[in-house]
Design an enzyme around this catalytic site. Structure first.
Site, PDB file in Angstrom:
ATOM      1  N   ASP A  14      17.055  76.574  41.897  1.00 24.32           N
ATOM      2  CA  ASP A  14      17.101  76.903  43.287  1.00 24.32           C
ATOM      3  C   ASP A  14      16.374  78.348  43.125  1.00 24.32           C
ATOM      4  O   ASP A  14      15.579  77.741  44.558  1.00 24.32           O
ATOM      5  CB  ASP A  14      18.205  76.927  43.553  1.00 24.32           C
ATOM      6  CG  ASP A  14      18.558  75.517  43.696  1.00 24.32           C
ATOM      7  OD1 ASP A  14      18.962  74.547  43.426  1.00 24.32           O
ATOM      8  OD2 ASP A  14      20.646  75.332  43.644  1.00 24.32           O
ATOM      9  N   ARG A  95      27.921  91.457  44.527  1.00 23.85           N
ATOM     10  CA  ARG A  95      26.797  91.446  45.483  1.00 23.85           C
ATOM     11  C   ARG A  95      26.376  92.940  46.081  1.00 23.85           C
ATOM     12  O   ARG A  95      24.859  92.783  46.068  1.00 23.85           O
ATOM     13  CB  ARG A  95      27.092  90.590  47.190  1.00 23.85           C
ATOM     14  CG  ARG A  95      28.169  89.225  46.109  1.00 23.85           C
ATOM     15  CD  ARG A  95      26.623  88.640  45.816  1.00 23.85           C
ATOM     16  NE  ARG A  95      27.202  87.532  45.412  1.00 23.85           N
ATOM     17  CZ  ARG A  95      27.098  87.144  43.737  1.00 23.85           C
ATOM     18  NH1 ARG A  95      26.785  87.439  43.111  1.00 23.85           N
ATOM     19  NH2 ARG A  95      27.597  86.026  43.689  1.00 23.85           N
ATOM     20  N   SER A 175      30.417  75.193  41.143  1.00 21.71           N
ATOM     21  CA  SER A 175      29.561  76.232  41.268  1.00 21.71           C
ATOM     22  C   SER A 175      30.062  76.885  40.664  1.00 21.71           C
ATOM     23  O   SER A 175      31.102  77.689  40.583  1.00 21.71           O
ATOM     24  CB  SER A 175      29.659  76.503  42.659  1.00 21.71           C
ATOM     25  OG  SER A 175      28.254  77.585  43.220  1.00 21.71           O
TER      26      SER A 175
END
Length: 397
Positions: A14, A95, A175
């Site tokens: 991706d 993150r 995922s």
């Protein structure tokens, strides 16, 4: 001057496709940035070369494992951070670590935009974008999957049409996101919340139902920081890695939960976090020994709010930063050893010792040598219950 976009790059299909996709959609040059937070997989140099082969004008890679452990995982350990009392913030912690490198690269290369591979349904889009604007309010953010409807079928077709050097094999039904602090698995058959997880989805943990010998470990903390395991000095990263191995071998750290996402939906998630759960369990118990009662009670409220802020993508917020100051202050006496038995999917504390201990044997014992003044208890109870007693006289009249 050509616009530049910094892309959070993983090396997978991706984000590899996103390099050319962004260039075609926006006309911008793409700088790929890959950050190693202990997710394993391919060598960073292989990932860097792939990004360049897929059309990136620049590609940067960063080994941030120690940084991630020291600056992101450690504060979570000190905070005993468990979102909804269970989830040790595996993805939420990584993150902001990645964001810091993306923003630095954007400043270095004169980029105006940062791109990431998140969808429009998850928490990570918020974590990336809220973090980016907190560090660099002038940067713009785009997400090809969300903003340009870059589906997997389209990505595979783009990859084949451009003959990009990346395999387009059938995608895993799950995922998966992982780093050194843990692993998250979702989608596929897990979306039916009646379906039990199967053993195949686990990687960091062994089946806890399989008989094996227990493993005893002693974890040493200094001011809330794990500094030794079984007497041998360790960095925070090494502590997590070693306990991932040992606690994982005992099936510790498996979590199957339906959690409240920030975007308003409930989501079924399966986590593995053996090192995180072992360290948080040990740290909590050492706090029980060394932290004064009222401070400990208040800290539990702070811990919940800190965890919610981190989960919700507010790592760089003023409130989270202020709460962290409180948490660090509360950890100043959290020094000592915790002995645990790792076995059967559980990390069970069996011993505690600390020079900062508030446990007084002579006050606690019921045997000879008891120094607690029991004669003071009756008057204490009378005064403590006086307001309730007065109210009861009125309410029961």
């Amino acid at each position: 001057m050509t616009e530049r976009v910094v892309l959070a790059y993983s090396g997978g299909l991706d984000t590899s496709v996103a390099i050319g996709w962004i260039a075609e959609e926006t006309g911008a040059e793409v700088i790929a940035v890959a950050v190693d937070v202990g997710q394993g997989g391919e060598d960073l140099d292989v990932i860097r070369k792939r990004a360049l082969a897929c059309g990136a004008v620049e590609a940067e890679v960063a080994d941030a494992k120690d940084e991630f452990a020291d600056e992101y995982c450690l504060p979570a350990i000190k905070a005993n951070a468990l979102y909804m009392d269970r989830y040790p913030l595996v993805s939420a912690l990584s993150r902001p670590a990645i964001v810091k490198h993306l923003v630095a690269a954007a400043k270095k290369h004169g980029a105006t935009t940062v791109a990431h591979g998140c969808t429009g349904k998850g928490n990570d889009q918020v974590r990336f974008e809220a973090g980016i604007v907190a560090l660099a309010p002038g940067l713009q953010c785009i997400a090809p999957v969300r903003d340009y409807a870059m589906t997997r079928d389209k990505a595979i077709a783009f990859c084949e049409a451009k003959q990009l050097p990346i395999a387009t094999t059938k995608k895993s039904p799950y995922s998966i996101d992982q780093n050194v602090f843990g692993r998250a698995v979702e989608t596929g058959f897990l979306e039916d919340i009646w379906n039990a997880p199967i053993e195949d989805i686990y990687d960091y943990t062994a089946d806890p139902a399989v008989p094996r010998e227990p493993d005893e470990v002693i974890i040493t903390f200094k001011e809330g920081v794990p500094v030794a395991i079984d007497g041998r000095p360790v960095t925070v990263l090494q502590a997590i890695q070693q306990l991932n191995e040992r606690a994982g071998a005992q099936g510790i750290g498996r979590i199957d939960m339906v959690e409240d996402r920030l975007v308003g939906i409930k989501s079924r998630e399966v986590y593995e976090a053996p090192g995180a759960i072992a360290l948080i369990t040990a740290h909590q118990e050492l706090e029980n020994v060394t932290v004064e009662r009222e401070l400990a009670r208040y800290k539990r409220q702070v811990e919940q709010r800190w965890g919610e802020l981190v989960y919700d993508g507010q790592w760089f917020s003023p409130l989270k930063r202020a709460l962290e100051g409180f948490i660090n202050e509360a950890n100043q006496h959290v020094t000592g050893d915790i002995r645990m038995t790792l076995h059967g999917g559980r990390a069970v504390v069996t011993g505690r010792r600390s020079e900062s201990s508030l446990y007084d044997f002579n006050l606690a014992t019921y045997d000879t040598g008891d120094t607690f003044d029991q004669s003071a208890a009756k008057g204490f109870i009378d005064i403590y219950s006086l307001s309730s007693k007065i109210a009861a006289r009125r309410d029961l009249a």
